[in-house]
Design a protein around this motif. Structure first.
Motif, mmCIF file in Angstrom:
data_model
loop_
_atom_site.group_PDB
_atom_site.id
_atom_site.type_symbol
_atom_site.label_atom_id
_atom_site.label_comp_id
_atom_site.label_asym_id
_atom_site.label_seq_id
_atom_site.Cartn_x
_atom_site.Cartn_y
_atom_site.Cartn_z
ATOM 1 N N GLU A 1 -9.669 -0.530 -4.948
ATOM 2 C CA GLU A 1 -11.241 -0.201 -4.596
ATOM 3 C C GLU A 1 -11.341 -1.142 -3.081
ATOM 4 O O GLU A 1 -11.378 -2.803 -4.367
ATOM 5 N N GLU B 1 -3.174 4.897 1.396
ATOM 6 C CA GLU B 1 -3.587 3.587 1.534
ATOM 7 C C GLU B 1 -3.579 3.233 2.417
ATOM 8 O O GLU B 1 -4.728 2.295 2.916
ATOM 9 N N CYS B 2 -2.147 3.534 2.568
ATOM 10 C CA CYS B 2 -2.094 2.232 4.361
ATOM 11 C C CYS B 2 -3.192 2.344 5.515
ATOM 12 O O CYS B 2 -3.749 1.464 6.520
ATOM 13 N N LEU C 1 -6.773 2.939 4.792
ATOM 14 C CA LEU C 1 -7.978 3.068 3.964
ATOM 15 C C LEU C 1 -7.945 1.343 4.686
ATOM 16 O O LEU C 1 -9.611 1.334 4.257
ATOM 17 N N PHE C 2 -7.408 0.747 4.797
ATOM 18 C CA PHE C 2 -7.701 -0.696 3.526
ATOM 19 C C PHE C 2 -7.272 -1.358 5.657
ATOM 20 O O PHE C 2 -6.697 -1.130 6.090
ATOM 21 N N SER D 1 -5.087 1.427 -9.817
ATOM 22 C CA SER D 1 -6.031 1.469 -8.841
ATOM 23 C C SER D 1 -6.396 0.475 -7.979
ATOM 24 O O SER D 1 -6.381 -0.016 -8.826
ATOM 25 N N PHE E 1 0.672 -1.421 -0.253
ATOM 26 C CA PHE E 1 0.325 -0.032 0.219
ATOM 27 C C PHE E 1 1.341 1.017 -0.327
ATOM 28 O O PHE E 1 1.869 1.224 0.374
#
Length: 153
Positions: A106, A71-72, A74-75, A104, A67
């Motif tokens: 998602e 992103e690190c 967000l998930f 990308s 990530f």
């Protein structure tokens, strides 16, 4: 499938989902796949950039995923993630899957996905194919499981 349907899929940017076991290093810069996030490591900061290594898997294999940036945060483990236009290559001597600059990711669901933790394709030694130097093949298994994220017993 008709010729029209095939042309539509090709021109509309449709790419088929790859199973993790079918991903090969540096062969493609447009990997589309879906996986479940099993575990995340600590966030590392280098200058203004932050990265986070994770273990992800589908029903065929596992792989290390990187990530980048926000992103690190967000998930989280249990998230089902779709990667579009990703890349599988070496980064600082670690073979990992990542979105890269053009890809990308998602979140498309959570918790309900069949997966396996072995083989881990990041834990294989890959070498250029003797018949095609642009293609890589598996030479040996370094470890069947992730050495970074060992299985819980």
């Amino acid at each position: 499938m008709s010729t029209f349907e095939i042309r539509y899929l090709l021109f509309s940017g449709y790419t088929s989902m790859l199973s993790i076991k079918d991903i090969v290093p540096a062969a493609l810069n447009n990997i589309t796949t879906q996986f479940i996030l099993l575990d995340k490591g600590k966030v590392a900061t280098e200058g203004q950039s932050k990265t986070c290594l994770a273990l992800v898997a589908d029903e065929s294999a596992a792989v290390h995923f990187q990530f980048w940036g926000e992103e690190c945060d967000l998930f989280k483990p249990g998230d089902i993630i779709r990667l579009t236009n990703g890349i599988f290559s070496y980064n600082r001597n670690h073979l990992l899957l990542r979105a890269g600059k053009r890809g990308s990711i998602e979140k498309v669901g959570e918790f309900t996905m069949t997966y396996v933790e072995t083989p881990n394709i990041s834990e294989m030694r890959w070498v250029p194919d003797a018949n095609n130097s642009k293609k890589y093949v598996q030479e040996a298994v370094i470890s069947p499981y992730s050495r970074i994220f060992p299985p819980m017993l």
